[in-house]
Design a protein around this motif. Structure first.
Motif, PDB file in Angstrom:
ATOM      1  N   LEU A 127       0.855  -1.178   0.000  1.00 38.29           N
ATOM      2  CA  LEU A 127       0.000   0.000   0.000  1.00 38.29           C
ATOM      3  C   LEU A 127       0.892   1.229   0.000  1.00 38.29           C
ATOM      4  N   ARG A 128       0.384   2.306  -0.545  1.00 31.76           N
ATOM      5  CA  ARG A 128       1.083   3.582  -0.437  1.00 31.76           C
ATOM      6  C   ARG A 128       0.155   4.587   0.228  1.00 31.76           C
ATOM      7  N   LEU A 129       0.582   5.091   1.346  1.00 32.88           N
ATOM      8  CA  LEU A 129      -0.156   6.126   2.035  1.00 32.88           C
ATOM      9  C   LEU A 129       0.338   7.495   1.578  1.00 32.88           C
ATOM     10  N   SER A 130      -0.582   8.427   1.516  1.00 28.45           N
ATOM     11  CA  SER A 130      -0.249   9.805   1.180  1.00 28.45           C
ATOM     12  C   SER A 130      -0.757  10.712   2.285  1.00 28.45           C
ATOM     13  N   CYS A 131      -0.069  11.797   2.463  1.00 27.77           N
ATOM     14  CA  CYS A 131      -0.488  12.800   3.437  1.00 27.77           C
ATOM     15  C   CYS A 131      -0.318  14.159   2.783  1.00 27.77           C
ATOM     16  N   ALA A 132      -1.434  14.801   2.495  1.00 29.65           N
ATOM     17  CA  ALA A 132      -1.423  16.109   1.858  1.00 29.65           C
ATOM     18  C   ALA A 132      -1.541  17.191   2.928  1.00 29.65           C
ATOM     19  N   ALA A 133      -0.710  18.197   2.804  1.00 33.68           N
ATOM     20  CA  ALA A 133      -0.690  19.281   3.782  1.00 33.68           C
ATOM     21  C   ALA A 133      -1.154  20.583   3.159  1.00 33.68           C
ATOM     22  N   PHE A 188       9.408  -0.641   4.321  1.00 35.11           N
ATOM     23  CA  PHE A 188       8.735   0.649   4.139  1.00 35.11           C
ATOM     24  C   PHE A 188       9.738   1.699   3.693  1.00 35.11           C
ATOM     25  N   THR A 189       9.260   2.632   2.884  1.00 33.90           N
ATOM     26  CA  THR A 189      10.055   3.808   2.560  1.00 33.90           C
ATOM     27  C   THR A 189       9.198   5.054   2.744  1.00 33.90           C
ATOM     28  N   ILE A 190       9.839   6.129   3.084  1.00 32.32           N
ATOM     29  CA  ILE A 190       9.162   7.416   3.243  1.00 32.32           C
ATOM     30  C   ILE A 190       9.780   8.392   2.260  1.00 32.32           C
ATOM     31  N   SER A 191       8.941   9.209   1.673  1.00 29.39           N
ATOM     32  CA  SER A 191       9.423  10.216   0.732  1.00 29.39           C
ATOM     33  C   SER A 191       8.492  11.416   0.787  1.00 29.39           C
ATOM     34  N   ARG A 192       8.929  12.489   0.171  1.00 25.63           N
ATOM     35  CA  ARG A 192       8.094  13.681   0.151  1.00 25.63           C
ATOM     36  C   ARG A 192       8.278  14.419  -1.161  1.00 25.63           C
ATOM     37  N   ASP A 193       7.234  15.138  -1.528  1.00 19.76           N
ATOM     38  CA  ASP A 193       7.268  15.999  -2.708  1.00 19.76           C
ATOM     39  C   ASP A 193       6.855  17.378  -2.230  1.00 19.76           C
ATOM     40  N   ASN A 194       7.812  18.233  -2.003  1.00 23.05           N
ATOM     41  CA  ASN A 194       7.500  19.551  -1.453  1.00 23.05           C
ATOM     42  C   ASN A 194       6.718  20.417  -2.437  1.00 23.05           C
ATOM     43  N   ALA A 195       6.854  20.150  -3.712  1.00 17.60           N
ATOM     44  CA  ALA A 195       6.081  20.902  -4.702  1.00 17.60           C
ATOM     45  C   ALA A 195       4.598  20.564  -4.613  1.00 17.60           C
ATOM     46  N   LYS A 196       4.305  19.362  -4.123  1.00 19.38           N
ATOM     47  CA  LYS A 196       2.907  18.927  -4.002  1.00 19.38           C
ATOM     48  C   LYS A 196       2.418  18.939  -2.556  1.00 19.38           C
ATOM     49  N   ASN A 197       3.265  19.414  -1.653  1.00 21.26           N
ATOM     50  CA  ASN A 197       2.888  19.440  -0.223  1.00 21.26           C
ATOM     51  C   ASN A 197       2.433  18.063   0.263  1.00 21.26           C
ATOM     52  N   THR A 198       3.138  17.042  -0.122  1.00 22.62           N
ATOM     53  CA  THR A 198       2.707  15.685   0.188  1.00 22.62           C
ATOM     54  C   THR A 198       3.875  14.825   0.661  1.00 22.62           C
ATOM     55  N   VAL A 199       3.598  13.996   1.645  1.00 21.37           N
ATOM     56  CA  VAL A 199       4.554  12.999   2.106  1.00 21.37           C
ATOM     57  C   VAL A 199       3.925  11.627   1.892  1.00 21.37           C
ATOM     58  N   TYR A 200       4.773  10.659   1.563  1.00 19.26           N
ATOM     59  CA  TYR A 200       4.296   9.328   1.231  1.00 19.26           C
ATOM     60  C   TYR A 200       4.917   8.281   2.150  1.00 19.26           C
ATOM     61  N   LEU A 201       4.178   7.202   2.324  1.00 16.67           N
ATOM     62  CA  LEU A 201       4.724   6.031   3.003  1.00 16.67           C
ATOM     63  C   LEU A 201       4.420   4.823   2.119  1.00 16.67           C
ATOM     64  N   GLN A 202       5.456   4.300   1.489  1.00 14.29           N
ATOM     65  CA  GLN A 202       5.309   3.102   0.674  1.00 14.29           C
ATOM     66  C   GLN A 202       5.529   1.895   1.564  1.00 14.29           C
ATOM     67  N   MET A 203       4.545   1.040   1.622  1.00 13.31           N
ATOM     68  CA  MET A 203       4.604  -0.123   2.505  1.00 13.31           C
ATOM     69  C   MET A 203       4.562  -1.394   1.659  1.00 13.31           C
ATOM     70  N   ASN A 204       5.628  -2.138   1.707  1.00 15.14           N
ATOM     71  CA  ASN A 204       5.728  -3.399   0.972  1.00 15.14           C
ATOM     72  C   ASN A 204       5.839  -4.569   1.933  1.00 15.14           C
ATOM     73  N   SER A 205       5.602  -5.753   1.420  1.00 10.22           N
ATOM     74  CA  SER A 205       5.704  -6.981   2.224  1.00 10.22           C
ATOM     75  C   SER A 205       4.938  -6.838   3.539  1.00 10.22           C
ATOM     76  N   LEU A 206       3.726  -6.378   3.425  1.00 13.45           N
ATOM     77  CA  LEU A 206       2.940  -6.114   4.626  1.00 13.45           C
ATOM     78  C   LEU A 206       2.645  -7.383   5.396  1.00 13.45           C
ATOM     79  N   LYS A 207       2.587  -7.217   6.711  1.00  9.08           N
ATOM     80  CA  LYS A 207       2.328  -8.319   7.628  1.00  9.08           C
ATOM     81  C   LYS A 207       1.098  -8.001   8.474  1.00  9.08           C
ATOM     82  N   PRO A 208       0.436  -9.025   8.977  1.00  6.52           N
ATOM     83  CA  PRO A 208      -0.726  -8.756   9.841  1.00  6.52           C
ATOM     84  C   PRO A 208      -0.392  -7.827  11.007  1.00  6.52           C
ATOM     85  N   LYS A 209       0.824  -7.891  11.515  1.00  6.75           N
ATOM     86  CA  LYS A 209       1.177  -7.023  12.639  1.00  6.75           C
ATOM     87  C   LYS A 209       1.317  -5.562  12.235  1.00  6.75           C
TER      88      LYS A 209
END
Length: 122
Positions: free
Chosen positions: A17-23, A67-88
């Motif tokens: 999953l990829r989470l986004s956070c728009a500011a 997981f990786t975290i990244s941001r795009d300051n031009a879009k005021n957005t930070v991302y959390l890319q989540m791979n190999s997800l586990k139930p925990k």
């Protein structure tokens, strides 16, 4: 500043999953950002944090390499890319912003989004 997290959902173990956070606001590029999560009955914990430029990041041991975290300051957005997800990894995920410094300390974050639910089925 207002933060709006999105991208959560239900996924099978091993999925991604990829989470986004728009500011809102014009000063996003000056804020350090973090992703936190809270599972039922557990305390809120850091997942990942990134400095204002995107040049430095830190991860909880439980998500390193997945997981990786990244941001795009031009879009005021930070991302959390989540791979190999586990139930925990199942939790409500929150993004947060801090106006000074950067790092993992929860109490140092000044602004919080509303959270997005991530559910990983086995």
């Amino acid at each position: 500043v207002q933060l709006q997290a999105s991208g959560g959902g239900l996924v099978q173990a091993g999925g991604s999953l990829r989470l986004s956070c728009a500011a809102s606001g014009r000063t996003f590029s000056t804020y350090a950002m973090g992703w936190f999560r809270q599972a039922p009955g557990k305390e809120c914990e850091i997942v990942a944090a990134i400095d204002w430029s995107g040049g430095s990041a830190v991860f909880a041991d439980s998500v390193k390499g997945r997981f990786t975290i990244s941001r795009d300051n031009a879009k005021n957005t930070v991302y959390l890319q989540m791979n190999s997800l586990k139930p925990k990894d199942t939790a409500v995920y929150y993004c947060a912003a801090r106006t000074t410094g950067w790092g993992t300390r929860l109490s140092a974050y000044d602004f919080w989004g509303q959270g997005t639910q991530v559910t990983v089925s086995s």
